[in-house]
Write an enzyme that holds these catalytic residues in place. Structure first.
Site, short mmCIF file in Angstrom:
data_model
loop_
_atom_site.label_atom_id
_atom_site.label_comp_id
_atom_site.label_asym_id
_atom_site.label_seq_id
_atom_site.Cartn_x
_atom_site.Cartn_y
_atom_site.Cartn_z
N ASP A 1 0.82 -1.21 0.00
CA ASP A 1 0.00 0.00 0.00
C ASP A 1 0.86 1.26 0.00
O ASP A 1 1.85 1.34 0.73
CB ASP A 1 -0.87 -0.02 1.27
CG ASP A 1 -1.96 1.02 1.26
OD1 ASP A 1 -2.83 0.96 0.38
OD2 ASP A 1 -1.94 1.91 2.13
N GLU B 1 14.19 -15.49 0.82
CA GLU B 1 14.44 -16.59 1.77
C GLU B 1 13.50 -17.76 1.49
O GLU B 1 13.67 -18.84 2.03
CB GLU B 1 14.19 -16.12 3.21
CG GLU B 1 15.24 -15.14 3.73
CD GLU B 1 14.79 -14.46 5.03
OE1 GLU B 1 13.74 -14.86 5.62
OE2 GLU B 1 15.49 -13.52 5.45
C1 GLC Z 1 -4.19 3.04 -0.76
C2 GLC Z 1 -5.42 2.17 -0.65
C3 GLC Z 1 -6.56 3.02 -0.19
C4 GLC Z 1 -6.23 3.61 1.15
C5 GLC Z 1 -4.90 4.35 1.12
C6 GLC Z 1 -4.39 4.63 2.50
O1 GLC Z 1 -4.31 4.01 -1.73
O2 GLC Z 1 -5.67 1.53 -1.87
O3 GLC Z 1 -7.76 2.30 -0.13
O4 GLC Z 1 -7.24 4.51 1.54
O5 GLC Z 1 -3.90 3.61 0.48
O6 GLC Z 1 -3.97 3.44 3.11
#
Ligand code: GLC
Ligand code: CA
Length: 552
Positions: free
Chosen positions: A205, A256
Site C-alpha cells: 500500500d 528466503e
Molecule cells: C491506498 C489504498 C486506499 C487507502 C490508502 C491509505 O491508496 O488503496 O484504499 O485509503 O492507500 O492506506
C-alpha cells in the site's frame, strides 16, 4: 505452494477480494474469511490464478481496514488466524495463490506503538517511531506546516502537548517513521510471519510514501504540489530515492522462500519512475494505473499499452493492467459517463455527486465498453488485476444514503467528493433472498446497502446465461490460460483510426473497435475463427461498435 514455478506472477490473473464485502458466513452483514473459503469453488470456476486480499487485520475501519491495529492478526469480525490458514489451504489446494495487502506507510491510531507514543514525552523513543513535530506559533497551537491530507483537511494532528503528528491519510492513520530501525525490522518480521503461513506475495500500500525528509524549514504545500511531478526522487514526501534501500531489505526476505515471495507496489508515480519499484532487486512489480485513467479510445489505449511495454522491456518485471479496484468508480460506470467525466476516478466521483446529471449516464453503453475494455486487457501480456464484481459487469452504486457512508474521503470532503463506498457494496450472489445471498440463508444484513437492481447482476442470474459478463470472463480466463505464451505483442494494421488490433505469439489475435458503429474487420482477419467476443453481433466481416473479439 513450495517448489512451484517461480515466475507464476508474470502473467497471472489476480482477483482482488475486498473481504468485508465478498461473502458473509455468519450473517452479521460483514464479509469474512470463512465466507471467502466457502466461495473458493466460484474462484476456481472463474479461472483466476491468485487472490489479492485487501486488509483483514484488526482495525477500527476508519479507512476500510487500511488503518491497521495489529499487522500480525485477523480482525475478530473477519475470523481468526486458523480461519486464515484454512483459507490459504483451500486456495492452494485449488491451485490459486494468495497475495495479502500490507500497509507500511501508516499504522492505525490504535496500534500499540501509537498508544505508547501518545503516553510518552516529546523526544522519546516511542515518539520516534512516528513523525511528531512541534507546533508553530507563540503557544505551539499551529501545525508545523500547511500540508493537507490525501482525504482533505490538515495532514497534522495536535496531541495536546504542543506536538503534532503527520498523517498523509486519515487522522486515524499516523505515518510511521521509516528512518527508524525498529520500524523497519518489525515489518521484516511481519513479512516473514505471513510468508511462513504460506502467503505467496504482497500488495504494498502506498509504496511510494514510506521515506520522507522532514528537515526544517518545511516547504509549503504549494511548493510541494509544484514539485510533485518532477519525478526526480527529491520530493520530501513521495517517491524518494531511499525507498530502494528499504525494498532491497524486503527483497532479501522474499528470497528466503521457495519460490520467492512476490510483491506489487501501489505507487502513484510518473510512469518512468515505476521501474524502480518493479525491479527484481526491489518489489518486482508495480501497478500501472494508466488504463484505468485513460479515456476509452483506440488512440489512448494504444498509447498506454505501447508506452508501458516499452517501459517494462529489459527491467526484469512484467506488465500490470488494471481497470478497477476498491479506490475508483467501477469501470462499467466510468464508461457510462459523458466522455469528459469518464477518464479519472476522482473526476467521475465528483461528477456523480455534484453537477453530474444522472440522466446523462448511459449504463448500457457503459457495460458494453467495460466488456470490450476487459477483453482487451485480458489479452495483454503481463498480469491482469481484476476487482471483485467486475466479472459481473457491476456498476458503481451511486444511491448510498449519507448516513450509511463509511469512507473518510466523504467525511473529510463534505459535499465535494462522495467517496469510494459505491464500489465496495457487498456482492450479489443470488437474484432473490436476503442481501442477495451475501450472507447465509435467512440473513438480510449488509454493511452497505445494496440497491434493488443488484438482482440482475447476481452470480446466480448470470451463471447459466451464456451472454452474461460472468460467462465472458470465465471463457476469457480459460482461453487466456491456454493461449498465453511469451510476453510479447505485435500491433497489426487495421486501416481504421477507431480499431486496434494486436497479435500474441501463437496466432492469438485481438481486435477492438472503440468507435460507436460497426467497423469492417481488416482483410487479414476475415474468415478467422472467432474464439470470443465481448458483444453479440460479430459477423465474419465486421466488428460491432465498442466491441472486442479474440480471433485465431
Ligand atoms: C491506498 C489504498 C486506499 C487507502 C490508502 C491509505 O491508496 O488503496 O484504499 O485509503 O492507500 O492506506
Ligand atoms: Ca460476517
Amino acid at each position: 505452494m513450495p517448489g512451484a514455478d517461480r515466475d507464476w506472477w508474470r502473467q497471472a490473473a489476480v482477483y482482488q477480494v475486498y473481504p468485508r464485502s465478498f461473502a458473509d458466513a455468519n450473517g452479521d452483514g460483514i464479509g469474512d474469511l470463512r465466507g471467502i473459503t466457502s466461495r473458493v469453488p466460484y474462484l476456481v470456476e472463474l479461472g483466476v490464478d491468485a487472490v489479492w486480499l485487501s486488509p483483514f487485520y484488526p482495525s477500527a475501519l476508519a479507512d476500510g481496514g487500511y488503518d491497521v491495529d495489529d499487522y500480525r492478526d485477523v480482525d475478530p469480525r473477519l475470523g481468526t488466524l486458523d480461519d486464515f490458514d484454512e483459507l490459504v489451504a483451500a486456495l492452494h489446494a485449488a491451485g490459486i495463490r494468495m497475495i495479502v495487502d500490507i500497509v507500511p506507510n501508516h499504522s492505525s491510531d490504535r496500534h500499540e506503538w501509537f498508544r505508547e507514543a501518545l503516553a510518552s514525552p516529546r523526544g522519546s523513543a516511542a515518539r520516534d517511531r512516528y513523525l511528531f513535530r512541534d507546533g508553530e506559533g507563540p503557544d505551539a497551537s499551529e501545525p508545523p506546516s500547511d500540508w493537507t491530507s490525501m482525504f482533505g483537511g490538515s495532514a497534522w494532528e495536535p496531541v495536546g502537548d504542543g506536538q503534532f503528528y503527520l498523517h498523509l491519510f486519515a487522522r486515524e492513520q499516523p505515518d510511521l517513521n521509516w528512518g527508524n530501525r525498529e520500524v523497519r525490522d518489525d515489518f521484516l518480521t511481519t513479512l516473514r510471519f505471513w510468508s511462513d503461513r504460506g502467503v505467496d506475495g504482497f500488495r504494498v500500500d502506498v509504496a511510494h510514501a514510506l521515506a520522507k525528509d522532514l528537515t526544517y524549514p518545511l516547504r509549503s504545500h504549494a511548493e510541494l504540489e509544484a514539485d510533485k511531478l518532477a519525478g526526480d526522487g527529491a520530493h520530501p514526501l513521495w517517491d524518494r530515492e531511499e525507498l530502494d534501500e528499504i525494498y532491497a531489505e524486503w527483497r532479501a526476505v522474499f528470497d528466503e522462500y521457495d519460490p520467492p515471495r512476490t510483491a506489487v507496489a501501489e505507487a502513484w508515480v510518473e510512469p518512468h519512475r515505476r521501474a524502480r519499484y518493479a525491479a527484481p532487486t526491489s518489489l518486482g512489480q508495480a501497478f500501472n494505473f494508466d488504463l484505468l485513467r485513460a479515456a476509452f479510445g483506440a488512440e489512448s489505449f494504444r498509447e498506454v499499452v505501447a508506452r508501458n511495454l516499452e517501459l517494462t522491456r529489459g527491467t526484469g518485471s512484467s506488465n500490470t493492467w488494471v481497470l478497477s479496484n476498491h479506490d475508483v468508480v467501477r469501470h462499467a460506470t466510468r464508461y457510462a459517463l459523458p466522455d469528459d467525466a469518464s477518464d479519472d476516478g476522482a473526476v467521475a466521483r465528483e461528477w456523480l455527486l455534484a453537477g453530474g446529471d444522472p440522466a446523462a449516464l448511459d449504463p448500457e453503453r457503459g457495460l458494453r465498453r467495460a466488456r470490450a475494455a476487459s477483453l482487451f486487457l485480458l489479452a495483454l501480456p503481463g498480469s491482469a488485476y481484476l476487482y471483485q464484481g467486475e466479472e459481473l459487469g457491476l456498476p458503481e452504486v451511486a444511491e448510498i444514503p449519507d448516513a450509511d457512508r463509511q469512507d473518510p474521503t466523504f467525511f473529510r470532503n463534505a459535499g465535494v467528493d462522495v467517496g469510494r463506498d459505491g464500489c465496495r457494496v457487498p456482492l450479489p450472489w443470488t437474484a432473490s433472498g436476503g442481501a442477495f445471498g451475501f450472507g447465509p440463508d435467512g440473513s438480510t444484513a449488509s454493511h452497505l446497502p445494496q440497491p434493488d437492481w443488484f438482482a440482475s447482476f447476481a452470480v446466480g442470474a448470470e451463471s447459466d446465461d451464456p451472454g452474461s459478463t460472468l460467462s465472458m470472463y470465465r471463457a476469457a480466463l480459460d482461453l487466456r490460460r491456454r493461449l498465453q505464451g511469451a510476453e510479447e505483442l505485435e500491433w497489426v494494421d487495421t486501416g481504421s483510426p477507431d480499431v486496434l488490433a494486436f497479435r500474441r505469439p501463437g496466432g492469438w489475435t485481438v481486435v477492438t473497435n472503440f468507435g460507436p458503429s460497426p467497423a469492417p474487420l481488416p482483410a487479414w482477419a476475415v474468415g478467422r475463427e472467432v474464439l470470443l467476443a465481448s458483444g453479440p453481433s460479430v459477423s465474419l466481416a465486421e466488428v460491432a461498435g465498442e466491441t472486442t473479439v479474440w480471433l485465431r
